[in-house]
Design an enzyme around this catalytic site. Structure first.
Site, PDB file in Angstrom:
ATOM      1  N   ALA A 158      38.989  47.762  47.494  1.00 14.97           N
ATOM      2  CA  ALA A 158      38.071  48.732  46.905  1.00 14.97           C
ATOM      3  C   ALA A 158      38.303  48.838  45.406  1.00 14.97           C
ATOM      4  O   ALA A 158      37.354  48.854  44.604  1.00 14.97           O
ATOM      5  CB  ALA A 158      38.244  50.098  47.569  1.00 14.97           C
ATOM      6  N   TYR A 159      39.568  48.919  45.014  1.00 16.58           N
ATOM      7  CA  TYR A 159      39.920  49.005  43.590  1.00 16.58           C
ATOM      8  C   TYR A 159      39.513  47.733  42.857  1.00 16.58           C
ATOM      9  O   TYR A 159      38.925  47.786  41.770  1.00 16.58           O
ATOM     10  CB  TYR A 159      41.421  49.239  43.475  1.00 16.58           C
ATOM     11  CG  TYR A 159      41.953  49.323  42.074  1.00 16.58           C
ATOM     12  CD1 TYR A 159      41.513  50.306  41.203  1.00 16.58           C
ATOM     13  CD2 TYR A 159      42.928  48.438  41.630  1.00 16.58           C
ATOM     14  CE1 TYR A 159      42.012  50.392  39.900  1.00 16.58           C
ATOM     15  CE2 TYR A 159      43.436  48.514  40.341  1.00 16.58           C
ATOM     16  CZ  TYR A 159      42.978  49.493  39.487  1.00 16.58           C
ATOM     17  OH  TYR A 159      43.482  49.573  38.213  1.00 16.58           O
ATOM     18  N   ALA A 160      39.804  46.577  43.469  1.00 15.30           N
ATOM     19  CA  ALA A 160      39.443  45.311  42.838  1.00 15.30           C
ATOM     20  C   ALA A 160      37.930  45.183  42.669  1.00 15.30           C
ATOM     21  O   ALA A 160      37.443  44.712  41.639  1.00 15.30           O
ATOM     22  CB  ALA A 160      39.984  44.140  43.656  1.00 15.30           C
ATOM     23  N   GLN A 163      37.008  47.128  39.728  1.00 12.50           N
ATOM     24  CA  GLN A 163      37.457  46.487  38.486  1.00 12.50           C
ATOM     25  C   GLN A 163      36.618  45.247  38.166  1.00 12.50           C
ATOM     26  O   GLN A 163      36.302  44.989  37.004  1.00 12.50           O
ATOM     27  CB  GLN A 163      38.938  46.119  38.574  1.00 12.50           C
ATOM     28  CG  GLN A 163      39.873  47.307  38.800  1.00 12.50           C
ATOM     29  CD  GLN A 163      39.737  48.376  37.723  1.00 12.50           C
ATOM     30  OE1 GLN A 163      38.758  49.121  37.680  1.00 12.50           O
ATOM     31  NE2 GLN A 163      40.724  48.466  36.854  1.00 12.50           N
TER      32      GLN A 163
END
Length: 294
Positions: A158-160, A163
């Site tokens: 999710a973070y990637a 980003q």
């Protein structure tokens, strides 16, 4: 005579930093104030702004801003417009962010929405609001991304994804703003120990515990080992928030800034991996992360 690309003096120039309550944003705000900029520290709580003002050894003013709240962004824009008068902004440092850590099968949709609301949509909302001040100040945009914006790690999907999206927004903005001479710079830090790590661990465990137990057991061992290993990497990393702040300062004073700066060997390594190795080779390198318990 060749054109000089020497550094620009920070004196008399104003920079807004979002997400300055702690971690990288706090380090950036304090460093920029200390080195001669008028730092506008974007925080969500007045008490955080007061703490930063007391800690600063240079000119620092707090600005209340929640990047996910359109009314908050507009109120912050009005305040910054009043503070800068007709001089505009020299820099906008988009740092506000969260990191959702969990197996993608376990990530609740409301948490995924929150990840993108803060790290992507909120950043663009701030850019849209403050571009007139950046044009007035012949300024620039500095977007804080991550080494994970190059290589998507297991359990950081999710973070990637956020980003990667921020990287795409940055590339598009840079190309669209070339005629207006507004540089757009990406800073990619590697592992840095900040309060974000505790939040990541807590949210990740809650997400894992929200799914049926048979699904939990598919991931629990390797996920907990992943979190432990990454916290160890952050705690032993030689990269500090001040290192990131110094690179942000360089991006703000350079007359011809790079499009991207990496901070830390791991972030540089991730960028090299993404450029040189095929997907299957990267899969093999990262495969050990998801090895189940034996």
């Amino acid at each position: 005579m060749s054109k000089s690309w020497g550094p620009t003096s920070p004196a008399g120039r104003t920079v807004l930093i979002t997400g300055a309550s702690s971690g990288l944003g706090e380090a950036c705000a304090l460093h920029l104030a200390r080195t001669g900029f008028h730092a506008l520290a974007g925080v969500r709580r007045p008490e955080d702004g007061e703490r930063l003002r007391v800690a600063a050894t240079g000119r620092l003013t707090s600005v209340i801003i929640d990047v996910t709240d359109e009314k908050s962004v507009q109120a912050a824009l009005q305040k910054v417009t009043e503070l800068t008068g007709g001089t505009g902004l020299w820099g906008l440092v988009n740092n506000a962010g969260i990191a959702v850590t969990a197996p993608l099968e376990c990530v609740p949709m409301e948490l995924l929405h929150r990840q993108f609301d803060v790290n992507v949509i909120g950043h663009l909302q701030v850019v849209q609001g403050f571009l007139p001040l950046l044009r007035a100040g012949a300024g620039r945009i500095v977007n804080i991304s991550s080494g994970v914006g190059n290589v998507a790690l297991p359990y950081l999907g999710a973070y990637a994804a956020a980003q990667f999206a921020k990287e795409a927004l940055s590339d598009t903005l840079r190309r669209e703003l070339v005629p207006q001479r507004i540089p757009v710079v990406v800073i990619q830090p590697g592992a840095v120990l900040t309060p974000l790590w505790d939040k990541m661990s807590d949210e990740g465990n809650r997400a894992l515990n929200s799914v049926p137990k048979p699904v939990q057991e598919l991931y629990r061992h390797s996920f907990q080992q992943f979190m432990k290993d990454n916290e160890t990497s952050a705690r032993t990393s030689r990269t500090t928030p001040d290192d990131v702040a110094r690179v942000v300062f360089r991006a703000l004073i350079a007359k011809r800034p790079k499009t991207r700066y990496t901070v830390g060997r791991d972030a540089t390594g991730a960028r090299v991996l993404a450029r040189l190795l095929p997907d299957r080779a990267i899969d093999r390198i990262l495969g050990g992360i998801v090895t189940p318990a034996r």
